[in-house]
Design an enzyme around this catalytic site. Structure first.
Site, mmCIF file in Angstrom:
data_model
loop_
_atom_site.group_PDB
_atom_site.id
_atom_site.type_symbol
_atom_site.label_atom_id
_atom_site.label_comp_id
_atom_site.label_asym_id
_atom_site.label_seq_id
_atom_site.Cartn_x
_atom_site.Cartn_y
_atom_site.Cartn_z
ATOM 1 N N PRO A 62 -8.447 62.517 -44.025
ATOM 2 C CA PRO A 62 -7.241 62.614 -44.676
ATOM 3 C C PRO A 62 -6.181 61.793 -44.085
ATOM 4 O O PRO A 62 -6.000 61.827 -42.844
ATOM 5 C CB PRO A 62 -6.677 63.959 -44.828
ATOM 6 C CG PRO A 62 -7.956 64.715 -43.726
ATOM 7 C CD PRO A 62 -9.046 64.076 -43.405
ATOM 8 N N ASN A 63 -5.231 60.865 -44.709
ATOM 9 C CA ASN A 63 -4.246 60.490 -44.458
ATOM 10 C C ASN A 63 -4.236 59.024 -43.639
ATOM 11 O O ASN A 63 -3.597 58.133 -43.432
ATOM 12 C CB ASN A 63 -3.134 61.108 -43.698
ATOM 13 C CG ASN A 63 -2.701 62.369 -44.553
ATOM 14 O OD1 ASN A 63 -2.510 62.224 -45.847
ATOM 15 N ND2 ASN A 63 -2.930 63.649 -44.085
ATOM 16 N N ARG A 70 1.657 54.787 -41.981
ATOM 17 C CA ARG A 70 2.009 56.262 -41.728
ATOM 18 C C ARG A 70 2.677 56.319 -40.410
ATOM 19 O O ARG A 70 1.768 55.816 -39.468
ATOM 20 C CB ARG A 70 0.875 56.864 -41.916
ATOM 21 C CG ARG A 70 0.750 58.426 -41.559
ATOM 22 C CD ARG A 70 -0.768 58.585 -41.247
ATOM 23 N NE ARG A 70 -0.837 60.004 -41.041
ATOM 24 C CZ ARG A 70 -1.937 60.744 -40.545
ATOM 25 N NH1 ARG A 70 -3.075 59.963 -40.011
ATOM 26 N NH2 ARG A 70 -1.712 62.014 -40.183
ATOM 27 N N TYR A 75 0.775 56.185 -34.843
ATOM 28 C CA TYR A 75 -0.343 55.630 -35.104
ATOM 29 C C TYR A 75 -0.448 53.970 -35.220
ATOM 30 O O TYR A 75 -1.476 53.189 -35.604
ATOM 31 C CB TYR A 75 -0.982 55.876 -36.444
ATOM 32 C CG TYR A 75 -0.893 57.442 -36.653
ATOM 33 C CD1 TYR A 75 -2.132 58.234 -35.850
ATOM 34 C CD2 TYR A 75 -0.077 58.433 -37.144
ATOM 35 C CE1 TYR A 75 -2.032 59.610 -35.948
ATOM 36 C CE2 TYR A 75 -0.512 59.832 -37.286
ATOM 37 C CZ TYR A 75 -1.267 60.383 -36.457
ATOM 38 O OH TYR A 75 -1.447 61.620 -36.433
ATOM 39 N N ASN A 124 -13.113 60.298 -37.610
ATOM 40 C CA ASN A 124 -11.600 60.705 -37.101
ATOM 41 C C ASN A 124 -11.772 61.798 -38.427
ATOM 42 O O ASN A 124 -11.388 61.258 -39.303
ATOM 43 C CB ASN A 124 -10.907 59.637 -37.067
ATOM 44 C CG ASN A 124 -9.438 60.102 -36.772
ATOM 45 O OD1 ASN A 124 -9.311 61.350 -36.774
ATOM 46 N ND2 ASN A 124 -8.509 59.010 -36.407
ATOM 47 N N ALA A 127 -6.531 65.647 -39.902
ATOM 48 C CA ALA A 127 -5.971 67.080 -39.735
ATOM 49 C C ALA A 127 -7.262 68.023 -39.917
ATOM 50 O O ALA A 127 -7.211 69.232 -39.567
ATOM 51 C CB ALA A 127 -4.870 67.638 -40.588
ATOM 52 N N GLU A 148 -16.429 62.213 -31.916
ATOM 53 C CA GLU A 148 -15.327 62.358 -32.667
ATOM 54 C C GLU A 148 -14.318 61.449 -32.058
ATOM 55 O O GLU A 148 -14.059 61.357 -30.762
ATOM 56 C CB GLU A 148 -14.624 63.838 -32.068
ATOM 57 C CG GLU A 148 -13.375 64.400 -32.567
ATOM 58 C CD GLU A 148 -13.069 65.817 -32.101
ATOM 59 O OE1 GLU A 148 -13.959 66.448 -31.623
ATOM 60 O OE2 GLU A 148 -11.887 66.177 -32.161
ATOM 61 N N HIS A 150 -9.854 60.061 -32.230
ATOM 62 C CA HIS A 150 -8.578 60.137 -32.541
ATOM 63 C C HIS A 150 -7.699 59.069 -31.857
ATOM 64 O O HIS A 150 -7.972 58.557 -30.632
ATOM 65 C CB HIS A 150 -7.864 61.512 -31.925
ATOM 66 C CG HIS A 150 -8.720 62.771 -32.669
ATOM 67 N ND1 HIS A 150 -8.468 63.169 -33.815
ATOM 68 C CD2 HIS A 150 -9.481 63.484 -31.939
ATOM 69 C CE1 HIS A 150 -9.340 64.164 -34.017
ATOM 70 N NE2 HIS A 150 -9.871 64.413 -33.092
ATOM 71 N N ARG A 157 0.530 66.213 -28.003
ATOM 72 C CA ARG A 157 1.287 66.589 -29.170
ATOM 73 C C ARG A 157 1.456 67.989 -29.331
ATOM 74 O O ARG A 157 1.448 68.710 -28.558
ATOM 75 C CB ARG A 157 0.711 65.752 -30.319
ATOM 76 C CG ARG A 157 0.628 64.095 -30.198
ATOM 77 C CD ARG A 157 -0.097 63.357 -31.406
ATOM 78 N NE ARG A 157 0.680 63.356 -32.521
ATOM 79 C CZ ARG A 157 0.193 63.220 -33.887
ATOM 80 N NH1 ARG A 157 -0.915 62.738 -33.911
ATOM 81 N NH2 ARG A 157 0.989 63.490 -34.765
HETATM 82 C C1 DQA Z 1 -5.534 61.913 -35.603
HETATM 83 C C2 DQA Z 1 -4.850 63.427 -34.928
HETATM 84 C C3 DQA Z 1 -4.746 64.677 -35.923
HETATM 85 O O1 DQA Z 1 -4.005 65.539 -35.300
HETATM 86 C C4 DQA Z 1 -3.840 64.072 -37.027
HETATM 87 O O2 DQA Z 1 -4.011 65.185 -38.152
HETATM 88 C C5 DQA Z 1 -4.433 62.748 -37.735
HETATM 89 C C6 DQA Z 1 -4.859 61.758 -36.874
HETATM 90 C C7 DQA Z 1 -5.668 60.733 -34.704
HETATM 91 O O3 DQA Z 1 -6.248 60.052 -34.826
HETATM 92 O O4 DQA Z 1 -4.604 60.779 -33.897
HETATM 93 O O5 DQA Z 1 -4.410 62.824 -39.042
HETATM 94 O O6 DQA Z 1 -6.867 62.455 -36.051
#
Ligand code: DQA
Length: 196
Positions: A62-63, A70, A75, A124, A127, A148, A150, A157
């Site tokens: 998501p996102n 964003r 990011y 990735n 959230a 995994e 990020h 954070r």
């Molecule tokens: C993320 C970190 C997560 O906490 C966040 O919700 C994201 C992006 C990252 O790539 O840093 O959407 O996965």
């Protein structure tokens, strides 16, 4: 001289072969020969495996479709699509498939779809990382190793980002290196594929 042939516990006398003046004869018993044969079969399989196109699936949650727009201070300004073409160019020996979804169930379906024959999944989960036991179970259910990733260092954070529901089901975790986290994950998948 006694030379280790790389076969556990087996040493073969190679003196005659290397030193023509030596009287010694190499001792190759049937048992030793069998081990050499087995080793050669394994080496051949490895060579074939090395040359094979590796299949990697990237799954962004998501996102992450809004990367570049964003929260650029967290990011970055680069879109994932641009980064992805660089990554594909860098690894011509890999087929890097890409899937992004804002829907948890669609991510699970993708894991099921590729999780029994791809060499690796780089995920990735956004959230959902911090909430989804369903993703944890999906990763556990398949045989393909999942890395995994990020972009940000989630541990630097908010505290709600310090917990991952999926890490324990994954092969390993790479985080905090910006988009380069994905390249490092490709390296990890390739290494795992070579070790097989
Ligand atoms: C993320 C970190 C997560 O906490 C966040 O919700 C994201 C992006 C990252 O790539 O840093 O959407 O996965």
């Amino acid at each position: 001289s006694m030379r280790k042939m790389g076969i556990t516990g087996v040493y073969i006398r190679t003196g005659v072969i290397e030193d023509k003046d030596s009287e010694e004869q190499p001792v190759i018993t049937a048992q030793v020969q069998q081990k050499i044969d087995k080793r050669q079969v394994k080496d051949r399989a490895k060579v074939i495996n090395y040359g094979k196109m590796k299949k990697i699936q990237i799954i962004n949650g998501p996102n992450l479709n809004l990367l570049g727009k964003r929260e650029p201070t967290v990011y970055g300004n680069a879109s994932f699509e641009g980064y992805l073409s660089e990554l594909r160019a860098k690894y011509p020996q890999c087929e890097i498939a890409y899937f992004q979804s804002n829907v948890e169930g669609e991510m699970i379906n993708k894991i099921h779809e590729v999780g029994f024959d791809y060499d690796g999944i780089i995920m990735n989960a956004g959230a959902y990382t911090h909430t989804s036991i369903a993703l944890h179970d999906a990763i556990k259910a398949v045989t393909t190793p999942v890395v995994e990733v990020h972009i940000s260092n989630v541990h630097a954070r908010e505290s709600f980002r310090h917990v991952s529901m999926i890490s324990a089901a994954c092969k390993g975790v790479i985080l905090g290196f910006g988009l380069d986290s994905y390249r490092l994950a490709v390296e990890a998948v390739l290494q795992l594929a070579m070790d097989n």
